[in-house]
Motif scaffolding. Structure first.
Motif, PDB file in Angstrom:
ATOM      1  N   ALA A 478       0.833  -1.201   0.000  1.00 36.84           N
ATOM      2  CA  ALA A 478       0.000   0.000   0.000  1.00 36.84           C
ATOM      3  C   ALA A 478       0.868   1.251   0.000  1.00 36.84           C
ATOM      4  N   ALA A 479       1.969   1.213   0.735  1.00 36.83           N
ATOM      5  CA  ALA A 479       2.885   2.355   0.746  1.00 36.83           C
ATOM      6  C   ALA A 479       3.455   2.616  -0.640  1.00 36.83           C
ATOM      7  N   GLN A 480       3.855   1.556  -1.320  1.00 34.41           N
ATOM      8  CA  GLN A 480       4.417   1.708  -2.657  1.00 34.41           C
ATOM      9  C   GLN A 480       3.355   2.161  -3.660  1.00 34.41           C
ATOM     10  N   ALA A 481       2.097   1.766  -3.435  1.00 39.81           N
ATOM     11  CA  ALA A 481       1.010   2.164  -4.333  1.00 39.81           C
ATOM     12  C   ALA A 481       0.529   3.582  -4.068  1.00 39.81           C
ATOM     13  N   GLY A 482       1.057   4.204  -3.009  1.00 36.76           N
ATOM     14  CA  GLY A 482       0.668   5.569  -2.692  1.00 36.76           C
ATOM     15  C   GLY A 482      -0.537   5.686  -1.784  1.00 36.76           C
ATOM     16  N   ASP A 483      -1.058   4.580  -1.274  1.00 37.62           N
ATOM     17  CA  ASP A 483      -2.204   4.598  -0.352  1.00 37.62           C
ATOM     18  C   ASP A 483      -1.676   4.733   1.077  1.00 37.62           C
ATOM     19  N   ILE A 484      -1.242   5.929   1.409  1.00 41.11           N
ATOM     20  CA  ILE A 484      -0.493   6.128   2.650  1.00 41.11           C
ATOM     21  C   ILE A 484      -1.346   5.854   3.887  1.00 41.11           C
ATOM     22  N   ASP A 485      -2.560   6.397   3.928  1.00 41.14           N
ATOM     23  CA  ASP A 485      -3.414   6.155   5.106  1.00 41.14           C
ATOM     24  C   ASP A 485      -3.695   4.667   5.284  1.00 41.14           C
ATOM     25  N   ASP A 486      -3.965   3.993   4.175  1.00 41.71           N
ATOM     26  CA  ASP A 486      -4.227   2.560   4.245  1.00 41.71           C
ATOM     27  C   ASP A 486      -2.976   1.802   4.696  1.00 41.71           C
ATOM     28  N   PHE A 511       9.000   0.602   2.889  1.00 41.51           N
ATOM     29  CA  PHE A 511       8.351   1.590   3.743  1.00 41.51           C
ATOM     30  C   PHE A 511       8.916   2.997   3.558  1.00 41.51           C
ATOM     31  N   ASP A 512       9.804   3.192   2.625  1.00 41.58           N
ATOM     32  CA  ASP A 512      10.404   4.517   2.438  1.00 41.58           C
ATOM     33  C   ASP A 512       9.375   5.618   2.206  1.00 41.58           C
ATOM     34  N   PRO A 513       8.256   5.371   1.489  1.00 41.72           N
ATOM     35  CA  PRO A 513       7.267   6.450   1.323  1.00 41.72           C
ATOM     36  C   PRO A 513       6.622   6.906   2.628  1.00 41.72           C
ATOM     37  N   LEU A 514       6.780   6.137   3.704  1.00 42.29           N
ATOM     38  CA  LEU A 514       6.150   6.477   4.980  1.00 42.29           C
ATOM     39  C   LEU A 514       7.083   7.205   5.931  1.00 42.29           C
ATOM     40  N   ARG A 515       8.360   7.252   5.632  1.00 45.68           N
ATOM     41  CA  ARG A 515       9.334   7.652   6.648  1.00 45.68           C
ATOM     42  C   ARG A 515       9.256   9.121   7.049  1.00 45.68           C
ATOM     43  N   GLY A 516       8.735   9.969   6.223  1.00 48.70           N
ATOM     44  CA  GLY A 516       8.622  11.366   6.609  1.00 48.70           C
ATOM     45  C   GLY A 516       7.388  11.677   7.419  1.00 48.70           C
ATOM     46  N   ASP A 517       6.570  10.684   7.664  1.00 56.72           N
ATOM     47  CA  ASP A 517       5.307  10.859   8.374  1.00 56.72           C
ATOM     48  C   ASP A 517       5.488  10.540   9.860  1.00 56.72           C
ATOM     49  N   ALA A 518       4.935  11.395  10.708  1.00 55.14           N
ATOM     50  CA  ALA A 518       5.058  11.177  12.158  1.00 55.14           C
ATOM     51  C   ALA A 518       4.449   9.858  12.581  1.00 55.14           C
ATOM     52  N   ARG A 519       3.490   9.355  11.799  1.00 57.75           N
ATOM     53  CA  ARG A 519       2.863   8.084  12.154  1.00 57.75           C
ATOM     54  C   ARG A 519       3.830   6.916  12.032  1.00 57.75           C
ATOM     55  N   PHE A 520       4.822   7.049  11.154  1.00 58.46           N
ATOM     56  CA  PHE A 520       5.811   5.970  11.043  1.00 58.46           C
ATOM     57  C   PHE A 520       6.736   5.965  12.259  1.00 58.46           C
ATOM     58  N   THR A 521       7.109   7.155  12.709  1.00 56.73           N
ATOM     59  CA  THR A 521       7.906   7.243  13.937  1.00 56.73           C
ATOM     60  C   THR A 521       7.145   6.653  15.111  1.00 56.73           C
ATOM     61  N   ALA A 522       5.834   6.934  15.160  1.00 58.16           N
ATOM     62  CA  ALA A 522       5.019   6.374  16.238  1.00 58.16           C
ATOM     63  C   ALA A 522       4.960   4.854  16.158  1.00 58.16           C
ATOM     64  N   ALA A 523       4.884   4.323  14.930  1.00 57.41           N
ATOM     65  CA  ALA A 523       4.854   2.865  14.764  1.00 57.41           C
ATOM     66  C   ALA A 523       6.161   2.247  15.236  1.00 57.41           C
ATOM     67  N   LEU A 524       7.280   2.876  14.897  1.00 62.47           N
ATOM     68  CA  LEU A 524       8.570   2.352  15.354  1.00 62.47           C
ATOM     69  C   LEU A 524       8.686   2.425  16.871  1.00 62.47           C
ATOM     70  N   LYS A 525       8.084   3.444  17.476  1.00 63.45           N
ATOM     71  CA  LYS A 525       8.098   3.536  18.936  1.00 63.45           C
ATOM     72  C   LYS A 525       7.304   2.390  19.548  1.00 63.45           C
ATOM     73  N   ARG A 526       6.181   2.032  18.914  1.00 64.70           N
ATOM     74  CA  ARG A 526       5.409   0.892  19.412  1.00 64.70           C
ATOM     75  C   ARG A 526       6.242  -0.381  19.381  1.00 64.70           C
ATOM     76  N   LEU A 527       7.164  -0.443  18.426  1.00 63.96           N
ATOM     77  CA  LEU A 527       8.005  -1.631  18.276  1.00 63.96           C
ATOM     78  C   LEU A 527       9.318  -1.499  19.040  1.00 63.96           C
ATOM     79  N   ASN A 528       9.518  -0.344  19.726  1.00 67.89           N
ATOM     80  CA  ASN A 528      10.794  -0.068  20.401  1.00 67.89           C
ATOM     81  C   ASN A 528      11.957  -0.124  19.422  1.00 67.89           C
ATOM     82  N   LEU A 529      11.709   0.316  18.183  1.00 68.53           N
ATOM     83  CA  LEU A 529      12.755   0.344  17.164  1.00 68.53           C
ATOM     84  C   LEU A 529      13.125   1.764  16.769  1.00 68.53           C
TER      85      LEU A 529
END
Length: 530
Positions: A478-486, A511-529
């Motif tokens: 979905a990230a590669q297809a541009g469906d960022i919210d999905d 996941f590179d299309p997601l990396r500038g989004d704060a939601r990706f940082t939040a996801a990595l925090k959930r994973l402790n990564l």
């Protein structure tokens, strides 16, 4: 014991002779127990059906002495192994969360011992026998000496008759476990910090979170936590915080750095357990709170009967992640483990490539290690090198078809979609059958890269319906297809489902299309990564 009490107590396939202080099977085979382990078992059996608080048991078994709770936990763990109680069926000893233990098997008292073969102790001292050596004459169970190890005096068993297959398996498992503890103990020796203190040789096992959704399964997650504490505590010179001290942090929101400082430890192990009817998943993470980074993380999906094996595997891999290279610089597996558990998931990719190159150099005919090196170049975005390595790997072993997946991923990343599909055709992956590839080819011809990724995403969704683990790749497509919210919805679903692939989230190019989004940082925090 009151002299008028029946001398024999029978339960399951075992009997206790209170006067001789022995535990034996119904066929007469005497089990090896240390005096303290016998006392613990006898206390449980004599109070069968009753919940025995830990404080009460420790007062009864170590009267007038101040001892760590780990001593009791260790005795219970050893008794379970001897009785063949894996901690999931609870045929004999049940852990009562936050309280103690209960002996759940039916116990029968007997006055007179029925006639059966007797077994005399051997007149020669036990000798160490390699596990793969042929046994000639009356077998003697291997004796394994562990300096400063409380299990050392409970691992010597001998008999004057040939072992049954079940006993033979128990010997092998027991020897493997003790050997593993010895290896792990050595690995921990590298953990002393630069000041030469023992601060680095310390760990706290936080209460594992129960994700089963059923409060009745709390005993399972707590049993996992307790057994891991017990196994780690058996490592010489390692400071392991007792379970009673960590319970106060069960629902805390304190930062791990603060918890580590309060407990005086250098490392924290945390994780979760999700139990099904016949299977379970354990996710464990070893964290360096001072550096706020992962040293090791892994998920285990296993049959419920393998829970003890996984606990031992977690213990071994924690030590290996801290790694193993210092002890075995010429061991290819040690470098491979270092790459997989400590370097790759945490984004230390240059170091990971160097470690994996060393592994391949030491084991040049190992196709799997060579494949993992090629995939590392994908994570480093060094796609031409990934292609070169994967093609070299196929010359090494043309049957190792996963190298074609590396080739496909590299071509995808370079925008060479036709070449990618040609490579995907060869291994015939389950989520890209010929029908899917034909659809993707048609979409590519019609709308180019956008059509390629949208068709890939659609087929990935169909696959993930049968394989929930696939939600990780559904998010990536979905990230590669541009469906960022999905993509973020699917990524959080993958996190909720504890997909085993999440360990690669920090380094995954998809996941590179997601990396500038704060939601990706939040996801990595959930994973402790993060």
């Amino acid at each position: 014991m009151n002299d008028a009490s029946p001398p024999l107590l029978l339960f399951g396939d075992f009997r206790i002779d209170r006067r001789k202080r022995t535990l034996a099977r119904a066929d007469g085979e005497v089990m090896a127990l240390t005096p303290k382990h016998f006392d613990t078992l006898l206390y449980l059996v004599e109070n069968a059906g009753e919940v025995l608080e830990k404080d009460r048991m420790m007062s009864a078994l170590w009267p007038g002495m101040v001892v760590e709770e780990n001593n009791l936990s260790q005795a219970i763990s050893q008794l379970r192994r001897i009785l063949g109680d894996d901690g999931t069926e609870h045929r004999y000893i049940l852990t009562v969360p936050r309280r103690g233990y209960r002996f759940v098997a039916e116990v029968r008292a007997q006055e007179v011992l029925p006639a059966m073969p007797t077994i005399e102790p051997p007149t020669v001292p036990p000798t160490t026998v390699p596990m793969d050596s042929p046994v000639q004459g009356p077998p003697i169970e291997p004796a394994i000496d562990l300096p400063n190890h409380s299990l050392a005096d409970s691992t010597q068993v001998s008999a004057t008759r040939a072992p049954t297959p079940a006993r033979r398996r128990m010997w092998v498992a027991g020897a493997a476990f003790v050997a593993m503890v010895a290896v792990v103990g050595g690995a921990w020796n590298m953990l002393a910090d630069d000041r030469g203190s023992n601060a680095g040789k310390s760990i706290a096992v936080m209460p594992f979170v129960n994700f089963s959704g059923d409060k009745a399964d709390e005993f399972f997650s707590e049993g996992i936590t307790e057994d891991l504490v017990t196994q780690l505590a058996q490592i010489s010179e390692l400071k392991v915080i007792s379970r009673t001290s960590i319970l106060q942090y069960r629902d805390t929101k304190k930062p791990l750095r603060e918890i580590a400082r309060e407990l005086g430890v250098a490392h924290i192990l945390q994780g979760s357990v999700r139990r099904g009817d016949n299977s379970f998943r354990i996710t464990a993470q070893l964290i360096d709170p001072a550096k706020e980074g992962h040293l090791w993380a892994k998920s285990y999906d296993r049959d419920i009967k393998d829970v003890l094996a996984v606990q031992s595997e977690v213990t071994r891999e924690i030590a290996a992640a801290l790694r193993a290279i210092e002890l075995n610089p010429g061991d290819a597996d040690a470098w491979d483990i270092l790459r997989a558990t400590a370097l790759e998931p945490t984004g230390r990719l240059d170091e990971a490539v160097a470690a994996q190159r060393r592994a391949v150099l030491l084991d040049p005919r190992n196709a799997a290690m060579a494949h993992r090196l090629a995939f590392l170049f994908i994570y480093e975005r060094r796609y031409d090198e990934a292609l070169k390595q994967a093609r070299a790997n196929l010359e090494l072993d043309p049957k190792y078809l996963n190298n074609h997946v590396v080739i496909a991923r590299a071509h995808e990343a370079k925008g060479e979609f036709a070449q990618a599909l040609a490579a995907y055709r060869i291994p015939q992956w389950a989520f890209l059958p010929e029908e899917a590839i034909a659809d993707i080819e048609a979409a590519l011809a019609k709308t180019g890269a956008e059509g390629y990724w949208r068709a890939r995403s659609a087929w990935q969704r169909r696959y993930a319906v049968q394989q929930p683990e696939g939600t990780y790749f559904t998010a990536a497509m979905a990230a590669q297809a541009g469906d960022i919210d999905d993509a973020f919805r699917e990524l959080n679903r993958a996190i909720d489902a504890r997909s085993q692939f999440l360990v690669f989230a920090k380094i995954e190019p998809l996941f590179d299309p997601l990396r500038g989004d704060a939601r990706f940082t939040a996801a990595l925090k959930r994973l402790n990564l993060h």
